[in-house]
Write an enzyme that holds these catalytic residues in place. Structure first.
Site, PDB file in Angstrom:
ATOM      1  N   LYS A   1       0.747  -1.281   0.031  1.00 22.99           N
ATOM      2  CA  LYS A   1      -0.100   0.079  -0.003  1.00 22.99           C
ATOM      3  C   LYS A   1       0.805   1.361  -0.206  1.00 22.99           C
ATOM      4  O   LYS A   1       0.993   1.850   1.076  1.00 22.99           O
ATOM      5  CB  LYS A   1      -0.775   0.043   1.369  1.00 22.99           C
ATOM      6  CG  LYS A   1      -2.046  -0.799   1.103  1.00 22.99           C
ATOM      7  CD  LYS A   1      -3.048  -0.919   2.198  1.00 22.99           C
ATOM      8  CE  LYS A   1      -4.006   0.223   2.300  1.00 22.99           C
ATOM      9  NZ  LYS A   1      -5.100   0.298   1.327  1.00 22.99           N
TER      10      LYS A   1
HETATM   11  C1  LIG Z   1      -5.779  -1.185  -4.227  1.00 20.09           C
HETATM   12  C2  LIG Z   1      -6.540  -2.059  -3.198  1.00 20.09           C
HETATM   13  N1  LIG Z   1      -6.941  -3.178  -3.268  1.00 20.09           N
HETATM   14  C3  LIG Z   1      -7.482  -3.909  -2.351  1.00 20.09           C
HETATM   15  C4  LIG Z   1      -7.893  -3.312  -1.134  1.00 20.09           C
HETATM   16  C5  LIG Z   1      -8.458  -4.458   0.036  1.00 20.09           C
HETATM   17  O1  LIG Z   1      -7.601  -4.976   0.842  1.00 20.09           O
HETATM   18  P1  LIG Z   1      -7.962  -5.200   2.224  1.00 20.09           P
HETATM   19  O2  LIG Z   1      -9.122  -6.192   2.188  1.00 20.09           O
HETATM   20  O3  LIG Z   1      -6.685  -5.630   2.914  1.00 20.09           O
HETATM   21  O4  LIG Z   1      -8.554  -3.735   3.090  1.00 20.09           O
HETATM   22  C6  LIG Z   1      -7.310  -1.984  -0.961  1.00 20.09           C
HETATM   23  C7  LIG Z   1      -7.483  -1.767   0.799  1.00 20.09           C
HETATM   24  O5  LIG Z   1      -6.868  -1.663   1.448  1.00 20.09           O
HETATM   25  C8  LIG Z   1      -6.759  -1.553  -1.644  1.00 20.09           C
HETATM   26  O6  LIG Z   1      -6.067  -0.094  -1.550  1.00 20.09           O
END
Ligand SMILES: Cc1ncc(COP(=O)(O)O)c(C=O)c1O
Length: 320
Positions: A157
């Protein structure tokens, strides 16, 4: 939005108003930070706030930081302890979002990743729905491709990479969609701007693999397990074509912010009959019980913030 009362900055609980970053801060200028989004769910009956899978989130934050050659010094246990300390200070008794940010704080000019000083901050804010239309969102396929691993690794992230998401999200919303669907460089389905994507097709729950330029979502991994173990659905991680989504029986997105959001239209095409699908509805209901500590089999995913209710939960007196 009201600002939080506190920040946990480099291990110190600090009044939010006293936290300052200078205009030359490296991360602000070059995007050299990594962030985390963690939810804490309020269980009114148990009077308890549950952080959802905080250890997985701090592990991913550490891994995202490592992609930037940045070491998060504290142990996972200490980091989760800091999160609890912050939430106790805020005293929130409602659904909450915790933002973690590991960033290079040096006020210097020069784009690079080495020889810089990391800082780690957490703040908590009350948080409800991220996508309003959780029962039937409309996705628009974006003209922006998802950043790929050899451009900016989407498995982290990484702050700067979210310009890619922001470009797609604004275009989608301004065109009347709820969310954007990004394709990878091969034209296969990647993910939303902050969500992983799933489809149910011919009885199997399918989601793109980690090699489709996705974030390795924690909600995604929770849903894969719940679908398999609780709903008895076969699950499969494989590349998905855009048109397969059009023909799917059900489509939904998962994410900490978006939770499980049903997708009932993509590019002005109805998914199946254009209504919330039965398996998506079951997963939404199950997930909501799980995150509020109401499913004993998944209690280990829920980390209580307030000490008083822990014994009651453990004794099974409160099921949420
Ligand atoms: C680009 C992206 N994809 C997917 C997700 C979903 O990930 P998570 O379920 O760990 O929040 C997120 C959010 O964190 C994201 O920023």
């Amino acid at each position: 939005m009201t600002v939080p009362r506190f920040a946990m900055l480099d291990g110190q609980l600090t009044p939010y108003g006293e936290t300052r970053v200078g205009l030359l801060t490296h991360a602000l200028n070059y995007g050299t930070g990594a962030f985390a989004g963690i939810r804490a769910y309020w269980n009114a009956e148990a009077e308890q706030l549950f952080l959802f899978r905080p250890f997985d989130h701090v592990r991913r934050l550490r891994e995202s930081a490592r992609l930037l050659r940045m070491e998060v010094g504290d142990s996972d246990d200490n980091l989760v302890g800091r999160l609890v300390e912050l939430l106790l200070a805020e005293g929130l008794r409602q659904d909450t979002y915790v933002r973690g940010l590991a960033f290079y704080r040096d006020e210097v000019v020069g784009v690079r990743l080495h020889g810089l000083t990391p800082s780690l901050a957490f703040v908590a804010i009350p948080f409800g729905r991220y996508i309003e239309n959780i029962g039937g969102a409309h996705l628009g396929t974006s003209g922006w491709r998802r950043v790929r691993d050899d451009v900016i690794p989407p498995r982290g992230k990484i702050v700067g990479a979210y310009v890619n998401s922001a470009l797609a999200k604004s275009d989608a919303e301004l065109a009347g969609f709820d969310e954007a669907l990004l394709l990878d460089e091969d034209g296969r389905v990647s993910e939303g701007t902050g969500e992983n994507v799933f489809m149910l097709r011919r009885g199997t729950l399918v989601t793109p693999p980690v090699s489709s330029s996705i974030l390795e979502g924690i909600t995604r991994s929770s849903v894969l397990r719940l679908a398999q173990d609780e709903l008895g659905l076969p699950v499969c991680e494989r590349p998905i074509d855009r048109t397969e989504l059009y023909l799917a029986d059900e489509v939904f997105m998962t994410g900490t912010a978006a939770q499980i959001t049903a997708v009932t239209r993509i590019d002005h095409r109805a998914i199946a009959n254009g209504e919330l699908g039965p398996q998506t509805a079951r997963l939404q209901a199950l997930f909501d019980r799980v995150v509020r500590g109401g499913e004993p089999r998944y209690r280990e995913w829920c980390h209580p913030v307030y000490a008083h209710a822990t014994a009651e939960i453990a004794a099974g007196l409160v099921t949420g």
